[in-house]
Motif scaffolding. Structure first.
Motif, mmCIF file in Angstrom:
data_model
loop_
_atom_site.group_PDB
_atom_site.id
_atom_site.type_symbol
_atom_site.label_atom_id
_atom_site.label_comp_id
_atom_site.label_asym_id
_atom_site.label_seq_id
_atom_site.Cartn_x
_atom_site.Cartn_y
_atom_site.Cartn_z
ATOM 1 N N VAL A 1 0.839 -1.202 0.000
ATOM 2 C CA VAL A 1 0.000 0.000 0.000
ATOM 3 C C VAL A 1 0.878 1.258 0.000
ATOM 4 O O VAL A 1 0.656 2.184 -0.783
ATOM 5 N N LEU A 2 1.887 1.269 0.854
ATOM 6 C CA LEU A 2 2.761 2.448 0.899
ATOM 7 C C LEU A 2 3.447 2.660 -0.453
ATOM 8 O O LEU A 2 3.564 3.788 -0.937
ATOM 9 N N ARG A 3 3.856 1.558 -1.072
ATOM 10 C CA ARG A 3 4.525 1.649 -2.369
ATOM 11 C C ARG A 3 3.582 2.272 -3.403
ATOM 12 O O ARG A 3 3.979 3.121 -4.187
ATOM 13 N N SER A 4 2.320 1.847 -3.372
ATOM 14 C CA SER A 4 1.344 2.392 -4.315
ATOM 15 C C SER A 4 1.107 3.878 -4.037
ATOM 16 O O SER A 4 1.023 4.700 -4.962
ATOM 17 N N GLN A 5 1.032 4.224 -2.766
ATOM 18 C CA GLN A 5 0.810 5.621 -2.379
ATOM 19 C C GLN A 5 1.993 6.497 -2.811
ATOM 20 O O GLN A 5 1.806 7.575 -3.385
ATOM 21 N N VAL A 6 3.207 6.018 -2.531
ATOM 22 C CA VAL A 6 4.403 6.789 -2.889
ATOM 23 C C VAL A 6 4.497 6.946 -4.409
ATOM 24 O O VAL A 6 4.794 8.028 -4.921
ATOM 25 N N THR A 7 4.207 5.855 -5.135
ATOM 26 C CA THR A 7 4.247 5.920 -6.598
ATOM 27 C C THR A 7 3.230 6.932 -7.109
ATOM 28 O O THR A 7 3.525 7.730 -8.002
ATOM 29 N N ALA A 8 2.029 6.911 -6.519
ATOM 30 C CA ALA A 8 0.982 7.832 -6.975
ATOM 31 C C ALA A 8 1.403 9.288 -6.775
ATOM 32 O O ALA A 8 1.191 10.131 -7.653
#
Lengths: 353, 364
Positions: free
Chosen positions: A210-217
């Motif tokens: 989830v954090l990875r997706s958030q950071v990527t976004a």
């Protein structure tokens, strides 16, 4: 009480095994129910309305502003999903089927025209086997907004309507399938609650995803703003490289993504990522809170569409300040927050060996 | 690699007795997983863990390593420096003692891979000749007790070599020439417009047996796995456009040409033009691959090409064959055991430390 140390040790092991005391597990479980599932539900709902709107528009029961409103809602729901792109949406090229961006060479215009020439009576099946460029919101936006298309002209409207309805159906089907994957018994949502499961060995892996997706976004937001601002082209603005430039929704989309990033941080009931930071991490917590507030305020202060701001020096200056604000938010998540949560964001993926 | 695990203790002890001065102290029934790994302190380590999670050793080393080459009979392994490192580390796999720091000579650096000859007295490692950037070199080291001494060099008959392995005859070397020129102390590609990747078979005297290429010039041949029947599989990294439809897995069955392994479009896309490690389980006739940019682990039936597993694993890294199937590591999550003995593959997380595992692992 004369419990031996061994009994106590065993007892604590047993307690540890049956209470969902793991704070990371609590957070991934809360995020799944309070933030992620609602985002997927909103997206599926918006796509359902998009499909209905497309049909109604083509049947003459909705006018163009109504059709555009349904489109903008679907586009905004998709922007709000960007921070939770985990699980099935990341598989099988699905995200590209929803939106084709960046479209550096205006492929969408060429391919929509090519497709309609090839299939004047295009069916849903024809669209399924066509390029992702014409399957999603980018093509829908092109039809509803491009200057070269006049949907008030009955003949033109007739020629585009098969594609409008086919895209609506495709998006509705895709989002409904993915939502079903999430909601199913033993579905994706359950994989954020019980570990190990076929996707995640333990809660930290789910949280990291989830954090990875958030950071990527958030990183992609920098690109969505930086590219039209000309940050990759020697300061020369590139207005047509913006996301959603035709519908003038570039900044609205950024706002939707930012809001969903902030929901992950806070959680629906103050049970989001921030709840994992102890009292000794108050300073970091405050800085992240402040960074969200700063981006929100700067975005609200922009007021006018991106395309207009890009034309003026003052406009570009405030956009650049907004970019810097996004950058601070990005760095805080990618660096300090990831480190504090013990999450490794990238190691081999960019290794090149 | 895997061969050793199946040989068991008896075979290892027997072979070890042939080398004076070594005693075998391995009363652990679990196979040993060796790999390069970073610590949470940001330092680089050469590590060995049993599959039950118990640590055999974690030795801090100066440079980040890539692949590990276990000696065929002695309890030692070479942790090979990652491109463009000039150091590799010979480690005692019983206690992690650093036996020797191998330093490449001037105008040479390691590419992260090597292979011991089956008799255990020679090591072959791929290197870059930086005086003529990209010219592929195989440096040959003689095993002298618990040390390696550089003896001579061979040509890889190609550019930018990466992994090398033996055919089952133990005498024929297979080299993946990545085709990319890079300079000393650099990881920057110099020739993406004129890449020359190839798969080369050569004899120990350096003479060329065959050199084959895939149709796409920008499809860099990087990693290898070889089955007990001599089937060679290679994993590619495509340096061209993300939208180009290029298969990243190739196969050379015995006596057959080097060609693409048939891949379904969904899997090809999921790899996102980048593969990390490949491994073959010869007993189960299965092929495994990690795709860390797509965050997916794949397992295929080696003979039919049927997909057996297509599973998510963020930043998946090394893969190695074990009796039950495969063990896979990750730069971000836990290591996993995929038990492939039944029709439905079962995944079990392993109790080894999570994350920061480098691209390759070996079962010693």
């Amino acid at each position: 009480m004369n419990r031996s140390p061994l009994t106590l040790a065993l007892l604590s092991v047993l307690l540890g095994a049956c209470t969902p005391a793991d704070p990371q597990q609590k957070v991934t479980s809360a995020l799944a129910d309070g933030v992620i599932l609602p985002a997927y539900s909103s997206w599926a709902e918006a796509d359902q309305k998009l499909a209905a709107s497309g049909q109604a528009f083509c049947a003459g029961q909705q006018d163009l502003p109504q059709a555009r409103e349904a489109f903008r809602a679907a586009q905004s729901a998709w922007a709000g999903l960007q921070t939770v792109l985990v699980g099935p949406i990341t598989e099988g090229n699905r995200a590209w089927q929803v939106q084709f961006w960046p479209d550096k060479k205006n492929l969408v215009a060429r391919q929509v025209q090519g497709l309609l020439k090839k299939y004047p009576q295009l069916s849903a099946a024809d669209l399924e086997k066509s390029s992702v460029v014409v399957q999603g919101l980018t093509a829908y936006e092109y039809i509803l907004y491009d200057e070269s298309i006049d949907l008030t002209d009955a003949q033109q409207k007739n020629s585009y309507c098969p594609l409008i309805t086919a895209i609506g159906k495709h998006q509705q089907k895709l989002s409904a399938e993915i939502l079903a994957d999430w909601q199913a018994k033993d579905g994706v949502a359950s994989q954020f609650k019980e570990f190990p499961n076929p996707r995640y060995a333990e809660a930290p892996e789910a949280l990291a995803d989830v954090l990875r997706s958030q950071v990527t976004a958030i990183d992609v937001l920098k690109k969505k703003l930086g590219t039209p601002l000309g940050r990759q082209s020697k300061g020369q603005p590139q207005p047509y490289q913006a996301e959603a430039w035709r519908s003038n929704a570039s900044l609205a989309n950024i706002a939707a993504t930012l809001a969903s990033a902030e929901r992950l941080w806070h959680g629906a009931n103050q049970d989001g990522m921030q709840s994992l930071l102890g009292s000794d991490q108050d300073a970091l917590k405050k800085r992240i809170d402040a960074a969200y507030l700063d981006t929100r305020q700067r975005l609200a202060a922009l007021q006018r569409p991106l395309s207009e701001l890009l034309k003026e020096e003052d406009g570009r200056a405030v956009l650049n300040e907004f970019y810097d604000s996004l950058n601070v938010l990005h760095r805080l998540h990618e660096g300090e927050l990831a480190r504090t949560l013990g999450i490794q964001l990238g190691f081999n993926a960019n290794d090149g060996d | 690699m895997k061969r050793r695990a199946f040989l068991g203790l008896a075979g290892t002890a027997l072979a070890a007795s042939a080398f004076g001065g070594w005693t075998l102290v391995n009363n652990h029934s679990q196979p040993l997983l060796v790999s390069a790994r970073d610590g949470s302190d940001g330092q680089h380590y050469a590590v060995g863990y049993h599959l039950d999670g118990s640590q055999a050793f974690a030795t801090q080393v100066k440079e980040r390593c890539h692949d590990v080459v276990p000696h065929p009979s002695l309890p030692m392994a070479l942790f090979v420096g990652r491109r463009p490192s000039t150091e590799s580390y010979l480690i005692d796999t019983r206690d992690g003692k650093l036996l020797q720091t191998l330093t490449s000579p001037a105008d040479r650096h390691f590419y992260g891979h090597g292979a011991f000859h089956k008799d255990g007295d020679w090591l072959y490692a791929t290197e870059n000749d930086t005086s003529e950037p990209g010219r592929g070199v195989i440096s040959v080291y003689r095993v002298q007790g618990s040390r390696l001494e550089r003896d001579h060099e061979l040509s890889t008959h190609g550019v930018g070599p990466h992994q090398l392995l033996w055919l089952p005859d133990g005498e024929t070397l297979v080299v993946a020439n990545g085709g990319i020129r890079t300079e000393a102390e650099s990881r920057v590609d110099m020739n993406l417009d004129a890449m020359e990747p190839s798969l080369v078979l050569l004899r120990r005297d350096g003479s060329l047996i065959s050199k084959e290429q895939l149709p796409e010039r920008m499809n860099s041949v990087r990693h290898l796995a070889i089955a007990s029947d001599g089937t060679i599989v290679s994993g590619q990294q495509y340096m061209g456009d993300m939208a180009d439809k290029v298969p990243l897995l190739a196969i050379k069955r015995p006596g057959q040409p080097f060609e693409h392994f048939p891949l379904a479009e969904e899997q090809r896309q999921a790899m996102r033009q980048y593969t990390a490690s490949v491994a073959i389980n010869s007993e189960l006739r299965l092929l495994a691959m990690t795709a860390p940019r797509g965050n997916r682990v794949f397992i295929w039936d080696l003979d039919s090409g049927a997909v057996r597993l297509d599973a998510p694993l963020p930043d998946c890294a090394g893969v190695g064959a074990v009796e039950q199937g495969f063990v896979v590591s990750s730069g971000q999550g836990r290591c996993r055991l995929y038990d492939c003995r039944e029709e439905k593959i079962a995944m079990q997380p392993l109790q080894l430390p999570a994350g920061l595992w480098d691209n390759h692992l070996r079962i010693a």
